[in-house]
Design a protein around this motif. Structure first.
Motif, PDB file in Angstrom:
ATOM      1  N   MET A 165      28.497 -28.442  37.335  1.00  0.00           N
ATOM      2  CA  MET A 165      29.697 -28.998  37.944  1.00  0.00           C
ATOM      3  C   MET A 165      29.960 -30.420  37.447  1.00  0.00           C
ATOM      4  O   MET A 165      31.096 -30.788  37.221  1.00  0.00           O
ATOM      5  CB  MET A 165      29.519 -28.950  39.473  1.00  0.00           C
ATOM      6  CG  MET A 165      30.760 -29.273  40.206  1.00  0.00           C
ATOM      7  SD  MET A 165      31.986 -27.999  39.881  1.00  0.00           S
ATOM      8  CE  MET A 165      33.152 -28.367  41.092  1.00  0.00           C
ATOM      9  N   LEU A 166      28.894 -31.183  37.295  1.00  0.00           N
ATOM     10  CA  LEU A 166      29.021 -32.562  36.837  1.00  0.00           C
ATOM     11  C   LEU A 166      29.650 -32.627  35.443  1.00  0.00           C
ATOM     12  O   LEU A 166      30.480 -33.498  35.170  1.00  0.00           O
ATOM     13  CB  LEU A 166      27.664 -33.270  36.843  1.00  0.00           C
ATOM     14  CG  LEU A 166      27.663 -34.708  36.344  1.00  0.00           C
ATOM     15  CD1 LEU A 166      28.525 -35.588  37.240  1.00  0.00           C
ATOM     16  CD2 LEU A 166      26.247 -35.241  36.266  1.00  0.00           C
ATOM     17  N   ASN A 167      29.277 -31.690  34.581  1.00  0.00           N
ATOM     18  CA  ASN A 167      29.831 -31.692  33.222  1.00  0.00           C
ATOM     19  C   ASN A 167      31.343 -31.464  33.219  1.00  0.00           C
ATOM     20  O   ASN A 167      32.063 -32.041  32.408  1.00  0.00           O
ATOM     21  CB  ASN A 167      29.137 -30.638  32.359  1.00  0.00           C
ATOM     22  CG  ASN A 167      27.721 -31.049  32.001  1.00  0.00           C
ATOM     23  OD1 ASN A 167      27.411 -32.231  31.915  1.00  0.00           O
ATOM     24  ND2 ASN A 167      26.871 -30.075  31.802  1.00  0.00           N
ATOM     25  N   TYR A 168      31.834 -30.628  34.125  1.00  0.00           N
ATOM     26  CA  TYR A 168      33.272 -30.402  34.228  1.00  0.00           C
ATOM     27  C   TYR A 168      33.975 -31.663  34.723  1.00  0.00           C
ATOM     28  O   TYR A 168      35.061 -31.995  34.259  1.00  0.00           O
ATOM     29  CB  TYR A 168      33.585 -29.217  35.147  1.00  0.00           C
ATOM     30  CG  TYR A 168      33.100 -27.907  34.600  1.00  0.00           C
ATOM     31  CD1 TYR A 168      33.702 -27.320  33.497  1.00  0.00           C
ATOM     32  CD2 TYR A 168      32.022 -27.254  35.179  1.00  0.00           C
ATOM     33  CE1 TYR A 168      33.252 -26.115  32.983  1.00  0.00           C
ATOM     34  CE2 TYR A 168      31.561 -26.048  34.686  1.00  0.00           C
ATOM     35  CZ  TYR A 168      32.173 -25.488  33.586  1.00  0.00           C
ATOM     36  OH  TYR A 168      31.728 -24.300  33.070  1.00  0.00           O
ATOM     37  N   LEU A 169      33.353 -32.340  35.651  1.00  0.00           N
ATOM     38  CA  LEU A 169      33.903 -33.604  36.155  1.00  0.00           C
ATOM     39  C   LEU A 169      33.939 -34.656  35.042  1.00  0.00           C
ATOM     40  O   LEU A 169      34.926 -35.395  34.914  1.00  0.00           O
ATOM     41  CB  LEU A 169      33.083 -34.115  37.345  1.00  0.00           C
ATOM     42  CG  LEU A 169      33.556 -35.415  37.980  1.00  0.00           C
ATOM     43  CD1 LEU A 169      34.976 -35.271  38.525  1.00  0.00           C
ATOM     44  CD2 LEU A 169      32.597 -35.858  39.079  1.00  0.00           C
ATOM     45  N   ILE A 170      32.917 -34.686  34.214  1.00  0.00           N
ATOM     46  CA  ILE A 170      32.868 -35.644  33.105  1.00  0.00           C
ATOM     47  C   ILE A 170      34.032 -35.413  32.144  1.00  0.00           C
ATOM     48  O   ILE A 170      34.748 -36.353  31.795  1.00  0.00           O
ATOM     49  CB  ILE A 170      31.514 -35.554  32.360  1.00  0.00           C
ATOM     50  CG1 ILE A 170      30.398 -36.123  33.237  1.00  0.00           C
ATOM     51  CG2 ILE A 170      31.566 -36.281  31.016  1.00  0.00           C
ATOM     52  CD1 ILE A 170      28.999 -35.856  32.724  1.00  0.00           C
ATOM     53  N   SER A 203      28.667 -27.933  25.642  1.00  0.00           N
ATOM     54  CA  SER A 203      28.464 -26.480  25.556  1.00  0.00           C
ATOM     55  C   SER A 203      27.289 -26.122  24.644  1.00  0.00           C
ATOM     56  O   SER A 203      26.661 -25.073  24.826  1.00  0.00           O
ATOM     57  CB  SER A 203      29.735 -25.775  25.101  1.00  0.00           C
ATOM     58  OG  SER A 203      29.988 -26.021  23.737  1.00  0.00           O
ATOM     59  N   LEU A 204      26.974 -26.974  23.695  1.00  0.00           N
ATOM     60  CA  LEU A 204      25.811 -26.728  22.834  1.00  0.00           C
ATOM     61  C   LEU A 204      24.506 -26.928  23.603  1.00  0.00           C
ATOM     62  O   LEU A 204      23.507 -26.264  23.326  1.00  0.00           O
ATOM     63  CB  LEU A 204      25.839 -27.657  21.616  1.00  0.00           C
ATOM     64  CG  LEU A 204      26.968 -27.430  20.620  1.00  0.00           C
ATOM     65  CD1 LEU A 204      26.959 -28.512  19.548  1.00  0.00           C
ATOM     66  CD2 LEU A 204      26.869 -26.044  19.996  1.00  0.00           C
ATOM     67  N   ASP A 205      24.526 -27.865  24.543  1.00  0.00           N
ATOM     68  CA  ASP A 205      23.321 -28.182  25.308  1.00  0.00           C
ATOM     69  C   ASP A 205      23.185 -27.354  26.590  1.00  0.00           C
ATOM     70  O   ASP A 205      22.086 -27.237  27.131  1.00  0.00           O
ATOM     71  CB  ASP A 205      23.314 -29.672  25.695  1.00  0.00           C
ATOM     72  CG  ASP A 205      23.297 -30.581  24.476  1.00  0.00           C
ATOM     73  OD1 ASP A 205      22.807 -30.149  23.417  1.00  0.00           O
ATOM     74  OD2 ASP A 205      23.785 -31.730  24.588  1.00  0.00           O
ATOM     75  N   ASP A 206      24.289 -26.807  27.090  1.00  0.00           N
ATOM     76  CA  ASP A 206      24.285 -26.087  28.364  1.00  0.00           C
ATOM     77  C   ASP A 206      24.990 -24.746  28.188  1.00  0.00           C
ATOM     78  O   ASP A 206      26.224 -24.664  28.225  1.00  0.00           O
ATOM     79  CB  ASP A 206      24.995 -26.931  29.433  1.00  0.00           C
ATOM     80  CG  ASP A 206      25.037 -26.263  30.792  1.00  0.00           C
ATOM     81  OD1 ASP A 206      24.498 -25.145  30.956  1.00  0.00           O
ATOM     82  OD2 ASP A 206      25.630 -26.872  31.710  1.00  0.00           O
ATOM     83  N   SER A 262      25.470 -22.383  30.151  1.00  0.00           N
ATOM     84  CA  SER A 262      26.255 -21.936  31.308  1.00  0.00           C
ATOM     85  C   SER A 262      27.614 -22.637  31.390  1.00  0.00           C
ATOM     86  O   SER A 262      28.449 -22.278  32.217  1.00  0.00           O
ATOM     87  CB  SER A 262      25.471 -22.185  32.604  1.00  0.00           C
ATOM     88  OG  SER A 262      25.348 -23.568  32.850  1.00  0.00           O
ATOM     89  N   PHE A 263      27.829 -23.618  30.537  1.00  0.00           N
ATOM     90  CA  PHE A 263      29.089 -24.373  30.524  1.00  0.00           C
ATOM     91  C   PHE A 263      30.172 -23.513  29.883  1.00  0.00           C
ATOM     92  O   PHE A 263      30.074 -23.122  28.721  1.00  0.00           O
ATOM     93  CB  PHE A 263      28.895 -25.675  29.734  1.00  0.00           C
ATOM     94  CG  PHE A 263      30.077 -26.600  29.734  1.00  0.00           C
ATOM     95  CD1 PHE A 263      30.369 -27.385  30.842  1.00  0.00           C
ATOM     96  CD2 PHE A 263      30.882 -26.707  28.613  1.00  0.00           C
ATOM     97  CE1 PHE A 263      31.446 -28.250  30.837  1.00  0.00           C
ATOM     98  CE2 PHE A 263      31.966 -27.577  28.595  1.00  0.00           C
ATOM     99  CZ  PHE A 263      32.243 -28.344  29.710  1.00  0.00           C
ATOM    100  N   ASN A 264      31.215 -23.198  30.649  1.00  0.00           N
ATOM    101  CA  ASN A 264      32.297 -22.341  30.173  1.00  0.00           C
ATOM    102  C   ASN A 264      33.329 -23.205  29.440  1.00  0.00           C
ATOM    103  O   ASN A 264      34.090 -23.944  30.058  1.00  0.00           O
ATOM    104  CB  ASN A 264      32.943 -21.619  31.360  1.00  0.00           C
ATOM    105  CG  ASN A 264      34.006 -20.647  30.943  1.00  0.00           C
ATOM    106  OD1 ASN A 264      34.678 -20.816  29.929  1.00  0.00           O
ATOM    107  ND2 ASN A 264      34.177 -19.616  31.749  1.00  0.00           N
ATOM    108  N   ILE A 265      33.369 -23.098  28.127  1.00  0.00           N
ATOM    109  CA  ILE A 265      34.236 -23.944  27.307  1.00  0.00           C
ATOM    110  C   ILE A 265      35.715 -23.657  27.586  1.00  0.00           C
ATOM    111  O   ILE A 265      36.549 -24.563  27.536  1.00  0.00           O
ATOM    112  CB  ILE A 265      33.897 -23.820  25.806  1.00  0.00           C
ATOM    113  CG1 ILE A 265      34.542 -24.943  24.994  1.00  0.00           C
ATOM    114  CG2 ILE A 265      34.300 -22.465  25.257  1.00  0.00           C
ATOM    115  CD1 ILE A 265      33.942 -26.292  25.203  1.00  0.00           C
TER     116      ILE A 265
END
Length: 159
Positions: free
Chosen positions: A1-6, A29-32, A34-37
């Motif tokens: 969630m934090l990555n989306y906020l960033i 997205s390369l590091d996570d 689960s991050f939906n690009i």
């Protein structure tokens, strides 16, 4: 969630906007895994557009208000004069193609040509709000496509 906020907050920052948020999202997205690009693209586009109405309706008023104030007056006057001169040149060159000129201005991902600057220029030019916002939305979409393709090809502003 934090990555989306960033990426959302980055997309709202002047000069960074979508042009910087998309490469950041690609790096995340390369590091996570689960991050939906794709969700990130949507969040970035929304974040980039949120300031647009505020800039359109209030930035020129703030600049007009501050142009005769100590300390900030010189800078505010510079911004107004630069915007008006640029707007006059754009109008003279674009003529009736002002919508397309604004779209391309926002859509070509160069420094200082994003949604913030394009919206301020539209406000200074007294363009219609709806057509200005539509041109900026299309410009943001074009910039998003260009930056995404560049990011996928390995061109990056990140180290």
């Amino acid at each position: 969630m934090l990555n989306y906020l960033i990426v959302f907050l980055c997309s709202m920052v002047p000069l960074v906007e979508l042009r910087g948020a998309i490469p950041i999202a690609h790096k995340i997205s390369l590091d996570d895994p689960s991050f939906n690009i794709y969700l990130a693209y949507l969040i970035i586009a929304i974040g980039n557009m949120i300031p647009v109405p505020f800039i359109f309706f209030f930035a020129r008023k703030v600049l007009e208000w501050g142009k005769d104030k100590p300390i900030i007056g010189g800078f505010f006057t510079f911004c107004l004069e630069k915007g008006e001169k640029g707007g006059q040149k754009l109008t003279a060159k674009a003529g009736r193609g002002l919508f397309l000129a604004l779209l391309l201005f926002v859509g070509i991902p160069l420094p200082g040509t994003g949604a913030w600057t394009g919206t301020l220029a539209a406000s200074i030019l007294d363009m219609d709000f709806k057509s200005s916002v539509f041109a900026v939305i299309l410009g943001v979409a074009l910039a998003g496509i260009i930056v995404t393709v560049a990011s996928l090809l390995g061109v990056s502003i990140l180290t």
